[in-house]
Design an enzyme around this catalytic site. Structure first.
Site, mmCIF file in Angstrom:
data_model
loop_
_atom_site.group_PDB
_atom_site.id
_atom_site.type_symbol
_atom_site.label_atom_id
_atom_site.label_comp_id
_atom_site.label_asym_id
_atom_site.label_seq_id
_atom_site.Cartn_x
_atom_site.Cartn_y
_atom_site.Cartn_z
ATOM 1 C CB CYS A 19 -0.908 0.048 1.118
ATOM 2 S SG CYS A 19 0.122 -0.005 2.658
ATOM 3 C CB CYS A 22 4.080 -0.662 2.077
ATOM 4 S SG CYS A 22 2.667 -1.302 2.673
ATOM 5 C CG ASP A 431 15.855 22.073 -36.033
ATOM 6 O OD1 ASP A 431 16.121 23.422 -36.065
ATOM 7 O OD2 ASP A 431 16.685 21.172 -36.247
ATOM 8 C CG ASP A 627 18.134 17.156 -35.939
ATOM 9 O OD1 ASP A 627 18.413 18.111 -35.162
ATOM 10 O OD2 ASP A 627 18.610 17.206 -37.077
ATOM 11 C CG ASP A 631 18.005 21.099 -32.256
ATOM 12 O OD1 ASP A 631 18.514 20.030 -31.698
ATOM 13 O OD2 ASP A 631 17.336 20.812 -33.467
HETATM 14 P P1 ADP Z 1 18.926 24.399 -38.947
HETATM 15 O O1 ADP Z 1 18.634 25.354 -37.874
HETATM 16 O O2 ADP Z 1 18.231 24.151 -40.312
HETATM 17 O O3 ADP Z 1 19.092 22.973 -38.296
HETATM 18 P P2 ADP Z 1 21.880 24.866 -38.643
HETATM 19 O O4 ADP Z 1 21.568 26.049 -37.272
HETATM 20 O O5 ADP Z 1 22.518 23.710 -38.492
HETATM 21 O O6 ADP Z 1 20.584 24.921 -39.380
HETATM 22 O O7 ADP Z 1 22.568 25.666 -39.624
HETATM 23 C C1 ADP Z 1 22.401 27.034 -40.205
HETATM 24 C C2 ADP Z 1 22.903 27.485 -41.525
HETATM 25 O O8 ADP Z 1 24.297 27.676 -41.353
HETATM 26 C C3 ADP Z 1 22.584 26.436 -42.445
HETATM 27 O O9 ADP Z 1 21.463 26.752 -43.323
HETATM 28 C C4 ADP Z 1 23.914 26.637 -43.406
HETATM 29 O O10 ADP Z 1 23.519 27.992 -44.508
HETATM 30 C C5 ADP Z 1 24.800 27.130 -42.425
HETATM 31 N N1 ADP Z 1 25.965 26.205 -42.072
HETATM 32 C C6 ADP Z 1 26.133 25.517 -41.015
HETATM 33 N N2 ADP Z 1 27.295 24.681 -41.176
HETATM 34 C C7 ADP Z 1 27.711 24.486 -42.318
HETATM 35 C C8 ADP Z 1 28.497 23.887 -42.672
HETATM 36 N N3 ADP Z 1 29.111 22.817 -42.182
HETATM 37 N N4 ADP Z 1 28.684 24.017 -44.407
HETATM 38 C C9 ADP Z 1 27.831 24.821 -44.805
HETATM 39 N N5 ADP Z 1 26.967 25.579 -44.609
HETATM 40 C C10 ADP Z 1 26.756 25.531 -43.066
HETATM 41 MG MG MG Z 2 19.509 21.317 -37.173
#
Ligand code: ADP
Ligand code: MG
Length: 739
Positions: A19, A22, A431, A627, A631
């Site tokens: 219960c 417990c 996202d 994902d 983020d």
């Molecule tokens: P999201 O918010 O869509 O997940 P990110 O925050 O990961 O996107 O990235 C934002 C932007 O930064 C992308 O849209 C791209 O323009 C640029 N970016 C980030 N990392 C890279 C990379 N390794 N090569 C090319 N562009 C990049």
């Molecule tokens: Mg992302």
């Protein structure tokens, strides 16, 4: 076992609890031990999650503490722990059946005697003979429990049962032996042995039904455990087969899996081709094709072809075992309301004992000519009807079923709080990349503004250093090109990457990054970019401090179920917002296709977090879905964080819920699940409380002055048994509700 500087967190089965009070006793005795940091008892799983310092207290010490208050802790460190516990529970259960059957068999003649021959002079003696073993032998568990509690100046449900039945028994015995005492005062010297026996019988029946239902609430875990085969077939270098126990599999072992077999550990395909049914984990019915180098997850089912896999994760660290641990922990976690319930249950038993004494006194003073008999009977009835069993089962059983149902559907709930938070969510923030879209972008067009032959290898160099999905897409696109040695490389989170090659700085990234260099593009290129973006393509720039070298358009297809799932959320009255680090042009196109009106673009990771905080300051309850790439910060700030991801790399740690598949439709399902579970908990609590609130006054005889009604203590016993059964049944109903 999880160990962090000697601190262990471990779940042990507890036996003998029945219960809410417990769970309180076990919890408080454990937390009062030196070295124990936290103890969390779950009545539905009959287990306790203890966090303790191995240096200060050993499991044996924990066991001793629990034994001292009349329960037991199973600390068996044996590998097959789960089996020995099951064996123990089976034995306890069959003993319970025996005791109940005997109590019933002996009680029935007593009831017949008291009804058919109430005035037969031998009735009393026969009843006394029959009742004695029922109360003190088949019902001995209640007396043993009550005694152990008493030694610690505590009381629980056992105390109530022991007290009520022994009062009924000894009052009857007194009347049987000294009938003159009452008769001389003009009262009837009635005996109530059958009442004492029947109360024991009904409470045992209630326990029996409750235990049976409780094993059903735990079925999800059993199902998960059953997904792991006990033996695997190992291939050596020469292709010879041999059998190995699952516990002996090592990282690097090559395992043969024929069609129909389960994938035993995590790993990757090194030979063969097949379709694998991952529905057991993701809840997604469509089998997934597996080829060389694809990952295989423990607990999934090989369907069509033979596969040879190489083990990459074994033992406790496999996905399946992590999952089992997570679900177990979630099922054993407590909601804030549970703490309140426990507090109430803690003072409940003493209060009830007080009330029963008050009942007796009131009857003695105001009860008229039958005052002694009615007073004692009412006292017994109050003690019987007030058992807090239903109260103790209300939350944990609903949680067990709710969390289990989640895991059956590929929705992992981290703890009870997550469900409670999910229940309140009014805003869902998604996202873009990897959540609304597939997260597998590919280069659809590239326009070189400078010498391609010279700069392509440098672009390849930069992007092959980065883990970002966009970077993977670019370096895959430039597959055949060799890369340089880099002198330095850095990630500019949310913007792109930077590297030094042959003493020159190069950048790949967003328009935001480009604008920091104050570089201009001519109108023709700008139009080109606009048209790519209007298609929903992400545009990435490759440049130096002096000039733009190339512009790249990347397409990432939107998930099949995204717009359907978003519509479902909106239909629930939820405000849906999309966040992205991508440029507004591309964001707008994707948002439109997904059916989202509100989006925020060009956000850096920390700005995503700030946006969540802004929503919260407006009084919104925010769920963030991502994902886990770029983020995690926003996820950690949201009221409810849901990570989406397939395979073994899911961000289980930060997120309060995890969707194992990538299907966005699971989001409305997860919210629905939380509504159903929280509603069930509330219903259960309501019924458990209302039952006591109404039952106790009636048992005390409050209706007697009005219409002469006195509750029979036997009926009270039956009602008390039914109340816990109905709570558990209501929780089980949750299993069959549609998500
Ligand atoms: P999201 O918010 O869509 O997940 P990110 O925050 O990961 O996107 O990235 C934002 C932007 O930064 C992308 O849209 C791209 O323009 C640029 N970016 C980030 N990392 C890279 C990379 N390794 N090569 C090319 N562009 C990049
Ligand atoms: Mg992302």
């Amino acid at each position: 076992m999880e160990t962090k500087n000697n601190i262990s967190k471990k779940t042990y089965p507890v036996t003998g609890m029945h219960c809410a009070s417990c769970t309180n006793s076990v919890q408080s005795i454990l937390t009062s031990q030196n070295g124990v940091q936290d103890a969390n008892v779950n009545l539905a799983t009959n287990s306790v999650l203890v966090e303790f310092d191995q240096k200060e207290i050993k499991p044996e010490g924990l066991k001793k503490a629990v034994q001292s208050i009349g329960y037991d802790l199973l600390i068996d460190e044996d590998d097959d722990q789960s089996e020995s516990i099951e064996e123990y529970q089976r034995l306890a259960y069959s003993k319970l059946i025996q005791n109940t059957a005997w109590a019933g068999a002996l009680s029935i003649p007593m009831v017949i005697l008291s009804m058919v021959f109430p005035n037969w002079s031998l009735s009393g003696i026969i009843s006394a003979i029959l009742a004695t073993p029922v109360v003190f032998y088949f019902g001995r568990r209640f007396f043993i429990g009550a005694w152990k509690q008493l030694q610690h100046k505590k009381a629980n449900m056992d105390s109530l049962v022991a007290l009520s039945t022994s009062i009924a028994y000894f009052f009857s015995l007194f009347n049987l032996v000294f009938p003159e005492t009452l008769q001389s005062r003009g009262l009837e010297a009635h005996v109530y042995f059958e009442a004492a026996a029947v109360i024991i019988f009904f409470i045992l029946v209630g326990k029996l039904l409750e235990e049976r239902a409780k094993t059903q609430t735990a079925s999800s875990i059993k199902k998960l455990i059953g997904l792991q085969p006990k033996k695997v077939t190992i291939l050596d270098e020469h292709g010879h087969e041999s059998e190995k126990g699952i516990k002996d599999v090592q990282v690097g072992d090559r395992i043969l899996i024929v069609p129909g077999q389960k994938i035993p550990v995590d790993g990757k395909v090194i030979d063969g081709q097949s379709a694998v049914d991952e529905s057991t984990l993701t809840g997604e019915p469509i089998p997934v094709d597996k080829d060389i180098d694809d990952t295989l997850t423990s607990g999934t089912h090989n369907i069509s072809g033979s596969l040879v896999m190489e083990a990459t994760k074994v033992g406790e660290s496999t996905f399946l075992n992590q999952l089992i641990k997570l679900v177990q922990e979630a099922q054993g976690s407590r909601t804030p309301v549970q703490n309140l319930v426990d507090k109430i249950a803690g003072v409940f038993v003493p209060t009830v004992i007080g009330l029963s004494i008050l009942t007796l006194l009131s009857w003695l003073i105001f009860g008229g000519d039958q005052n002694v008999t009615h007073g004692i009977l009412s006292m017994v009835t109050v003690l019987v009807i007030a058992c807090p069993c239903a109260l103790g089962l209300a939350t944990p059983t609903a949680l067990m079923v709710g969390v289990g149902k989640g895991s059956d559907n590929g929705i992992l709930v981290k703890n009870a709080q997550s469900l409670e938070h999910a229940h309140q969510v009014d805003t869902v923030v998604l996202d873009k990349t990897g959540t609304i879209t597939e997260g597998k972008p590919s280069v659809s067009s590239i326009k070189w503004l400078q010498n391609e032959a010279h700069y392509a290898p440098i672009l390849k160099t930069l992007e092959s250093k980065s883990e970002h999905p966009l970077a993977n897409a670019v370096s895959n696109f430039l597959d055949s090109i060799d890369s340089y040695k880099v002198q330095s490389f850095s990630n500019l989170p949310g913007k792109g990457v930077m590297a030094t090659v042959e003493n020159k700085n190069y950048f790949v990234g967003s328009q935001k990054l480009l604008s920091e260099m104050k570089l201009e593009l001519d109108t023709e290129d700008q139009d080109q970019i606009k048209s790519w973006e209007s298609e929903g393509e992400t545009v990435v720039y490759f440049f130096t401090r002096q000039e733009v070298l190339a512009i790249i358009g990347l397409a990432d297809s939107i998930k099949r179920d995204s717009s359907e799932a978003i519509k479902k959320l909106k239909d629930k009255g939820i405000h849906v917002i999309m966040l992205t680090g991508d440029h507004a042009g591309a964001a707008k196109a994707i948002a439109e296709r997904a059916g989202i009106e509100h989006f925020e673009a060009s956000l850096l990771p920390h700005e995503k977090g700030e946006f969540i905080q802004k929503l919260q300051s407006e009084g919104r309850k925010v769920a963030m879905i991502g994902d886990g790439i770029n983020d995690t910060h926003a996820l950690s700030l949201a009221d409810l964080s849901i990570a989406m991801g397939q395979g073994a790399d899911i961000a289980i740690d930060t997120a309060s819920m995890t969707i194992i598949s990538s299907n966005l439709n699971k989001i409305p399902e997860a919210l629905q699940l939380s509504h159903q579970t929280i509603r069930t908990i509330r219903q259960n609590l309501f019924w458990a409380f209302i039952y006591n609130l109404i039952g106790i006054p009636i048992a005390a005889g409050l209706l007697y002055p009005i219409n002469g009604f006195l509750l029979n203590p036997m009926i009270a016993g039956a009602a008390m048994a039914m109340s816990s059964v109905s709570v558990v049944t209501n929780s089980l109903r949750l299993k069959f509700m549609k998500l």
